[in-house]
Design an enzyme around this catalytic site. Structure first.
Site, PDB file in Angstrom:
ATOM      1  CB  CYS A  80      -1.052  -0.062   1.219  1.00  0.00           C
ATOM      2  SG  CYS A  80      -2.037  -1.513   1.231  1.00  0.00           S
ATOM      3  CG  HIS A 325      -6.594   1.155   0.029  1.00  0.00           C
ATOM      4  ND1 HIS A 325      -5.511   1.833  -0.539  1.00  0.00           N
ATOM      5  CD2 HIS A 325      -5.841   0.227   0.930  1.00  0.00           C
ATOM      6  CE1 HIS A 325      -4.403   1.522  -0.147  1.00  0.00           C
ATOM      7  NE2 HIS A 325      -4.721   0.580   0.721  1.00  0.00           N
TER       8      HIS A 325
END
Ligand SMILES: [Zn+2]
Lengths: 381, 139
Positions: A80, A325
């Site tokens: 991420c 996301h």
């Protein structure tokens, strides 16, 4: 080291768009950033792109449709935090004088990835992963511990999600542009106690891009470019070195480095964008970023300081919880959103008079580490 | 019927005194590593001797996972258990569906069980069972 500036930012649509390719999503964000910077794509000297799933020559795949060839292109992966890593990598090349103008891109097609609709797992051969650990499980266990050590309640965690969606409802780019009550968040499907579905970021496709430049170039194109005053990327440390699982120490270390480089204190920061893949972790980040004293994260949330109109609004974009996301895009997207805040063009979610902004992103888990990668950038005008 | 295989070699074994996790202890600085490390994760020394962590631990925290993943159906319980030498271990917890989550601090005991099947063989791994009333080894 030379100073580095953000010249332009751009984002693609965010949402479930399995029909859209990496080149399409990344290209939309890159074109928007290039237009925002007011440059010609032929001026770009370097491209750093990040993608987690099925990544291969992401930069070239995107830039060949924009007429950019024959320059240095690098493709990075850091879970991420991959997007933050692309930003950091370009930052270093400009600061060192290798290039004067470049673009950093983060892109992800989660709906076509092998983990679409699943709990995001660690690497296939990871021991804890084989024993049943996944991202929501990791954060659920941390949340359980926050209830034990911090007096946090399920309502507190739900409030983080309510706050994110209050902001997200103001952002036309959010995947979920609607508000929820604490009761609705708590009543949504349980994923891993105490984390319910509405406390988890949705699976999302999207891209973000940032054009960055040296001072000489930046001042030709902008009267008030946003400066990257602090940039840090650190790897995780052994889990046994942290006293408890209610801190992600790599986030604190990245923040300390970025604050020192920028010469600012946490109390100077006007606006923050951070990794809220799961609502409860936001409370940990408050403490790791020094927005409050260790142990006071729940108190900071309850005070309303991080909400709309508060002293230090956190995730006025709506955060991962309402924007979604797209893993590698998020680290670039937070730079876009902080830049917009410092330029005063965040519309209904504008933090009045914001001069110092902080963009944080964490990524990855592996057995024995607190997390894999942590990045903090501090931007100023 | 083929013999079950361990999830990986050198992590655990059955002994006369019961199942145990296998760790390494640094003779230079005293740090205990689990899984065992050829080189101390804390000080870097290669002077490592094997130690058994035994089977007794104490629950740090637990959660019920309501979404399945490849190997585990929805409703499985996992947690962190603190073992002797302060070693924090992530593992499945043997809790029946509908049973309350054990409270932090609950004594836990290790068991080695077939966790899933792969290529016609049972794969052995460890999990913890609540053992209320049992003295915690490191209390
Ligand atoms: Zn040692």
């Amino acid at each position: 080291m030379r100073e580095v500036f953000v010249l332009g930012v751009g984002q693609s649509d965010f949402g479930k768009m399995p029909e859209r390719s990496i080149a399409d999503l990344g290209g939309q964000a890159a074109r928007a950033a290039i237009a925002d910077a007011g440059i010609n794509s032929a001026q770009i000297q370097a491209v750093f792109s990040s993608r987690v799933y099925d990544a291969m020559i992401t930069s070239q795949t995107i830039m060949k449709d924009l007429g950019v060839t024959r320059v240095e292109m690098v493709n990075v992966e850091n879970a991420c935090a991959g997007g933050s890593t692309a930003i950091r990598s370009l930052y270093k090349d400009i600061a060192a004088g290798f290039v004067d103008l470049g673009i950093a891109i983060g892109v992800e097609s989660m709906t076509t990835s092998p983990i679409a609709g699943k709990l995001i797992p660690p690497d296939r051969d990871d021991l804890d992963g084989q024993l049943g650990l996944s991202m929501p499980v990791l954060f659920a266990l941390q949340a359980q511990r926050l209830m034990e050590t911090h007096g946090a309640t399920p309502e507190d965690f739900a409030q983080v999600s309510v706050k994110a969606h209050d902001f997200g409802a103001l952002n036309p780019r959010a995947q979920y542009q609607r508000r929820f009550t604490v009761e609705e968040v708590l009543a949504s499907r349980m994923i891993a106690d105490p984390i319910t579905l509405l406390q988890c970021c949705p699976n999302t496709d999207g891209a973000a891009a940032v054009v960055m430049a040296s001072a000489d170039v930046a001042k030709k194109y902008s009267e008030a470019p946003v400066r990257i005053a602090g940039s840090a990327l650190v790897s995780g440390d052994y889990d046994f070195r942290r006293s408890d699982i209610t801190t992600l120490e790599l986030g604190a270390r990245a923040a300390a480095r970025a604050y020192e480089q920028a010469g600012v204190a946490p109390s100077d920061v006007d606006v923050v964008e951070l990794h809220d893949a799961f609502a409860s972790e936001e409370i940990v980040h408050y403490e790791d970023l020094g927005l409050c004293a260790r142990g006071d994260g729940v108190g900071l949330l309850r005070s309303g300081a991080t909400s709309i109109g508060g002293r230090i609004p956190v995730n006025p974009s709506g955060g991962l919880l309402s924007l979604g996301h797209p893993l590698a895009a998020s680290g670039v997207r937070v730079i876009c959103d902080i830049t917009d805040q410092l330029r005063g063009r965040s519309g209904a979610s504008q933090v009045p008079g914001a001069k110092v902004g902080l963009a944080q992103m964490l990524g990855g888990v592996a057995t024995g580490l607190d997390a894999a990668a942590g990045s903090v950038h501090i931007l100023t005008v | 019927m083929t013999n079950p295989v361990p999830l990986r070699e050198g992590l655990f074994r059955e002994t006369a005194a019961g199942p145990t996790l296998l760790a390494s202890c640094c003779t230079a600085c005293g740090h205990t590593s689990y899984p065992p490390a050829p080189r101390c994760l804390d000080c870097g020394s290669e002077a490592q001797e094997p130690v058994e962590l035994g089977s007794d631990g104490e629950l740090l925290c637990a959660t019920v996972v309501h979404m399945g993943n490849n190997r585990y159906p929805p409703g499985y319980t996992v947690g962190y258990v603190t073992m002797p030498h302060g070693v924090r271990v992530f593992a499945q917890l043997a809790i029946s569906a509908g049973e309350d989550l054990p409270a932090p601090g609950t004594p836990m005991t290790l068991e080695i069980v077939p966790m899933w099947r792969e290529q016609e063989q049972d794969v052995l791994a460890y999990r913890f069972v609540p053992a209320p009333g049992k003295e915690s080894a490191h209390a």
